[in-house]
Design a protein around this motif. Structure first.
Motif, PDB file in Angstrom:
ATOM      1  N   LEU A 127       0.859  -1.088   0.091  1.00  0.00           N
ATOM      2  CA  LEU A 127      -0.017  -0.149   0.018  1.00  0.00           C
ATOM      3  C   LEU A 127       0.874   1.187   0.043  1.00  0.00           C
ATOM      4  CD1 LEU A 127      -2.785   1.422   0.111  1.00  0.00           C
ATOM      5  CD2 LEU A 127      -2.660   0.737   2.754  1.00  0.00           C
ATOM      6  N   VAL A 128       0.892   2.020  -1.051  1.00  0.00           N
ATOM      7  CA  VAL A 128       1.827   3.258  -1.382  1.00  0.00           C
ATOM      8  C   VAL A 128       1.208   4.469  -0.949  1.00  0.00           C
ATOM      9  CG1 VAL A 128       2.986   4.508  -2.919  1.00  0.00           C
ATOM     10  CG2 VAL A 128       3.032   1.878  -3.134  1.00  0.00           C
ATOM     11  N   LEU A 129       1.607   5.186  -0.061  1.00  0.00           N
ATOM     12  CA  LEU A 129       1.006   6.466   0.329  1.00  0.00           C
ATOM     13  C   LEU A 129       1.626   7.553   0.054  1.00  0.00           C
ATOM     14  CD1 LEU A 129       0.729   5.585   4.328  1.00  0.00           C
ATOM     15  CD2 LEU A 129      -1.030   5.371   2.441  1.00  0.00           C
ATOM     16  N   GLY A 130       0.919   8.509  -0.813  1.00  0.00           N
ATOM     17  CA  GLY A 130       1.270   9.323  -1.292  1.00  0.00           C
ATOM     18  C   GLY A 130       0.922  10.557  -0.717  1.00  0.00           C
ATOM     19  N   PRO A 131       1.323  12.024  -1.204  1.00  0.00           N
ATOM     20  CA  PRO A 131       0.902  13.187  -0.464  1.00  0.00           C
ATOM     21  C   PRO A 131      -0.664  13.211  -0.196  1.00  0.00           C
ATOM     22  CG  PRO A 131       2.441  13.661  -1.941  1.00  0.00           C
ATOM     23  CD  PRO A 131       2.050  12.335  -2.121  1.00  0.00           C
ATOM     24  N   GLU A 132      -1.391  12.993  -1.264  1.00  0.00           N
ATOM     25  CA  GLU A 132      -2.825  13.105  -1.143  1.00  0.00           C
ATOM     26  C   GLU A 132      -3.683  11.734  -1.139  1.00  0.00           C
ATOM     27  OE1 GLU A 132      -4.383  15.753  -4.107  1.00  0.00           O
ATOM     28  OE2 GLU A 132      -2.929  17.481  -3.231  1.00  0.00           O
ATOM     29  N   ASP A 133      -3.135  10.686  -1.883  1.00  0.00           N
ATOM     30  CA  ASP A 133      -3.867   9.425  -2.093  1.00  0.00           C
ATOM     31  C   ASP A 133      -2.972   8.051  -1.509  1.00  0.00           C
ATOM     32  OD1 ASP A 133      -5.645  10.435  -4.039  1.00  0.00           O
ATOM     33  OD2 ASP A 133      -3.754  11.192  -4.939  1.00  0.00           O
ATOM     34  N   ALA A 134      -3.943   7.219  -1.159  1.00  0.00           N
ATOM     35  CA  ALA A 134      -3.220   5.850  -1.070  1.00  0.00           C
ATOM     36  C   ALA A 134      -3.702   4.825  -2.372  1.00  0.00           C
ATOM     37  CB  ALA A 134      -3.932   5.230   0.263  1.00  0.00           C
ATOM     38  N   CYS A 135      -2.459   4.047  -2.670  1.00  0.00           N
ATOM     39  CA  CYS A 135      -2.661   3.254  -3.996  1.00  0.00           C
ATOM     40  C   CYS A 135      -2.237   1.704  -3.460  1.00  0.00           C
ATOM     41  CB  CYS A 135      -1.767   3.645  -5.062  1.00  0.00           C
ATOM     42  SG  CYS A 135      -1.636   2.917  -6.555  1.00  0.00           S
ATOM     43  N   LEU A 136      -3.025   0.845  -4.002  1.00  0.00           N
ATOM     44  CA  LEU A 136      -2.670  -0.613  -3.801  1.00  0.00           C
ATOM     45  C   LEU A 136      -3.049  -1.312  -5.207  1.00  0.00           C
ATOM     46  CD1 LEU A 136      -4.757  -2.657  -1.362  1.00  0.00           C
ATOM     47  CD2 LEU A 136      -5.485  -0.519  -2.358  1.00  0.00           C
ATOM     48  N   LEU A 137      -2.595  -2.520  -5.371  1.00  0.00           N
ATOM     49  CA  LEU A 137      -2.964  -3.537  -6.102  1.00  0.00           C
ATOM     50  C   LEU A 137      -4.516  -4.002  -5.653  1.00  0.00           C
ATOM     51  CD1 LEU A 137      -2.090  -4.630  -9.131  1.00  0.00           C
ATOM     52  CD2 LEU A 137      -1.555  -6.746  -7.790  1.00  0.00           C
ATOM     53  N   ALA A 138      -5.566  -3.764  -6.437  1.00  0.00           N
ATOM     54  CA  ALA A 138      -6.862  -4.482  -6.043  1.00  0.00           C
ATOM     55  C   ALA A 138      -6.799  -5.817  -5.918  1.00  0.00           C
ATOM     56  CB  ALA A 138      -7.974  -4.022  -6.884  1.00  0.00           C
ATOM     57  N   PRO A 139      -7.241  -6.496  -4.754  1.00  0.00           N
ATOM     58  CA  PRO A 139      -7.302  -7.946  -4.273  1.00  0.00           C
ATOM     59  C   PRO A 139      -8.594  -8.350  -5.374  1.00  0.00           C
ATOM     60  CG  PRO A 139      -8.241  -6.639  -2.523  1.00  0.00           C
ATOM     61  CD  PRO A 139      -7.586  -5.542  -3.370  1.00  0.00           C
ATOM     62  N   PRO A 140      -8.803  -9.751  -5.032  1.00  0.00           N
ATOM     63  CA  PRO A 140      -9.848 -10.401  -5.781  1.00  0.00           C
ATOM     64  C   PRO A 140     -11.131  -9.940  -5.341  1.00  0.00           C
ATOM     65  CG  PRO A 140      -8.118 -11.938  -5.327  1.00  0.00           C
ATOM     66  CD  PRO A 140      -7.549 -10.673  -4.729  1.00  0.00           C
ATOM     67  N   ARG A 141     -11.242  -9.486  -4.042  1.00  0.00           N
ATOM     68  CA  ARG A 141     -12.431  -8.865  -3.655  1.00  0.00           C
ATOM     69  C   ARG A 141     -12.275  -8.009  -2.489  1.00  0.00           C
ATOM     70  NH1 ARG A 141     -17.982 -10.638  -3.270  1.00  0.00           N
ATOM     71  NH2 ARG A 141     -18.860 -10.186  -1.220  1.00  0.00           N
ATOM     72  N   LEU A 142     -12.865  -6.936  -2.612  1.00  0.00           N
ATOM     73  CA  LEU A 142     -12.685  -5.656  -1.437  1.00  0.00           C
ATOM     74  C   LEU A 142     -13.882  -4.901  -1.326  1.00  0.00           C
ATOM     75  CD1 LEU A 142     -10.736  -4.410   0.253  1.00  0.00           C
ATOM     76  CD2 LEU A 142     -10.115  -2.658  -1.526  1.00  0.00           C
ATOM     77  N   ALA A 143     -14.385  -5.217  -0.044  1.00  0.00           N
ATOM     78  CA  ALA A 143     -15.598  -4.488   0.577  1.00  0.00           C
ATOM     79  C   ALA A 143     -15.128  -3.389   1.252  1.00  0.00           C
ATOM     80  CB  ALA A 143     -16.459  -5.493   1.299  1.00  0.00           C
ATOM     81  N   LEU A 144     -15.415  -2.042   1.041  1.00  0.00           N
ATOM     82  CA  LEU A 144     -15.227  -1.021   1.788  1.00  0.00           C
ATOM     83  C   LEU A 144     -16.422   0.019   2.246  1.00  0.00           C
ATOM     84  CD1 LEU A 144     -12.474   0.354  -0.653  1.00  0.00           C
ATOM     85  CD2 LEU A 144     -12.165  -0.782   1.570  1.00  0.00           C
ATOM     86  N   ASP A 145     -16.590   0.313   3.388  1.00  0.00           N
ATOM     87  CA  ASP A 145     -17.431   1.424   3.699  1.00  0.00           C
ATOM     88  C   ASP A 145     -16.938   2.595   3.627  1.00  0.00           C
ATOM     89  OD1 ASP A 145     -19.641  -0.265   4.573  1.00  0.00           O
ATOM     90  OD2 ASP A 145     -18.454  -1.123   6.177  1.00  0.00           O
ATOM     91  N   ARG A 207      -6.263   9.885   1.077  1.00  0.00           N
ATOM     92  CA  ARG A 207      -5.517   9.399   2.158  1.00  0.00           C
ATOM     93  C   ARG A 207      -6.558   9.364   3.449  1.00  0.00           C
ATOM     94  NH1 ARG A 207       0.096  10.017   3.090  1.00  0.00           N
ATOM     95  NH2 ARG A 207      -0.414   9.855   5.390  1.00  0.00           N
ATOM     96  N   THR A 208      -7.755  10.512   3.026  1.00  0.00           N
ATOM     97  CA  THR A 208      -8.665  10.477   4.319  1.00  0.00           C
ATOM     98  C   THR A 208      -9.278   9.035   4.739  1.00  0.00           C
ATOM     99  OG1 THR A 208     -10.006  11.394   3.079  1.00  0.00           O
ATOM    100  CG2 THR A 208      -8.730  12.858   4.197  1.00  0.00           C
ATOM    101  N   ALA A 209      -9.453   8.423   3.570  1.00  0.00           N
ATOM    102  CA  ALA A 209     -10.251   6.945   3.427  1.00  0.00           C
ATOM    103  C   ALA A 209      -9.363   5.951   3.766  1.00  0.00           C
ATOM    104  CB  ALA A 209     -10.475   6.651   1.910  1.00  0.00           C
ATOM    105  N   LEU A 210      -7.710   6.042   4.435  1.00  0.00           N
ATOM    106  CA  LEU A 210      -7.048   5.065   4.683  1.00  0.00           C
ATOM    107  C   LEU A 210      -7.522   4.181   5.842  1.00  0.00           C
ATOM    108  CD1 LEU A 210      -4.385   3.666   4.506  1.00  0.00           C
ATOM    109  CD2 LEU A 210      -3.247   5.185   6.159  1.00  0.00           C
ATOM    110  N   PRO A 211      -8.239   4.619   6.839  1.00  0.00           N
ATOM    111  CA  PRO A 211      -8.587   3.812   7.813  1.00  0.00           C
ATOM    112  C   PRO A 211      -9.851   2.765   7.523  1.00  0.00           C
ATOM    113  CG  PRO A 211      -8.493   5.885   8.914  1.00  0.00           C
ATOM    114  CD  PRO A 211      -8.189   6.101   7.187  1.00  0.00           C
TER     115      PRO A 211
END
Length: 223
Positions: A127-145, A207-211
């Motif tokens: 999970l790469v953290l930039g100044p404004e964003d977080a980026c990762l390779l999407a896993p096969p399935r990811l659920a996010l609130d 980045r605000t969505a990191l948690p």
């Protein structure tokens, strides 16, 4: 893939040699308490008051002062020039999550190389953290609130398809490719489910969505 030098049951903070503030390193360590440095990133770690468990790289950007301050047994030089320091590190770290800082705020070619490595080593959850964003390779399935209106961007590193629920513009049926369809600047409508059909799709969130992202990754399968 090369054999692992670091095996950790907890998340790892990986510090790169790009621009990174001490506060960024401290915030990453609060989430991923094991510290590894990629080559010149060791200098930033030391300046922030943290001794790396290991330093991995070709050492072309590790200055003599930093090298002298680190116990020799923690220095792992990988001399070959066919891979980047980020690749050398990812290939040699086994951990539930690698939280990378100091990779996304500098040169554009370096950032593109980071994205390339993430797609080439899908079994390493980085999970790469930039100044404004977080980026990762999407896993096969990811659920996010996610909060409604949260930006959700998808960028392909190769031909790939996916399915989604909870995005303003669903991605079902789209044929993503680096020189064709991408999915930048989509929006969450609340609970989001993304299913990537191959390890080729980068997911970017604020980045605000990191948690929320970290919560979702706890139940996400790996490649």
């Amino acid at each position: 893939m090369s054999g692992a030098l670091i095996r950790s049951g907890s998340a790892v903070t990986l510090v790169g040699g790009g621009p990174v503030e001490p506060e960024e390193i401290a915030a990453a360590l609060a989430l991923a308490p094991v510290l590894v440095a990629a080559d010149g990133g060791a200098g930033a770690a030391l300046e922030a008051g943290h001794m790396p468990l290991a330093v991995i790289g070709d050492f072309d950007s590790l200055d003599a002062g930093a090298m002298a301050a680190i116990p020799p047994e923690r220095l792992h030089r990988v001399a070959e020039q066919d891979s980047t320091d980020f690749h050398k590190c990812l290939a040699r770290i086994e951990a539930p999550l690698i939280l990378a800082v100091g990779f996304a705020g500098g040169r554009m070619d370096h950032l593109l190389a980071v994205f390339n490595v993430m797609a080439r080593l899908p079994k390493r959850r980085a999970l790469v953290l930039g100044p404004e964003d977080a980026c990762l390779l999407a896993p096969p399935r990811l659920a996010l609130d996610l909060d409604p209106g949260t930006a959700v961007s998808l960028f392909p590193m190769g031909p790939v398809t996916a399915q989604s629920r909870g995005l303003k513009w669903p991605v079902d049926g789209l044929a993503f490719s680096p020189d064709g369809q991408s999915g930048t600047s989509n929006r969450a409508e609340g609970h989001v489910l993304i299913e990537a059909h191959a390890p080729k799709l980068l997911l970017m969130l604020p980045r605000t969505a990191l948690p929320r992202l970290l919560d979702g990754l706890e139940d996400a399968p790996g490649w």
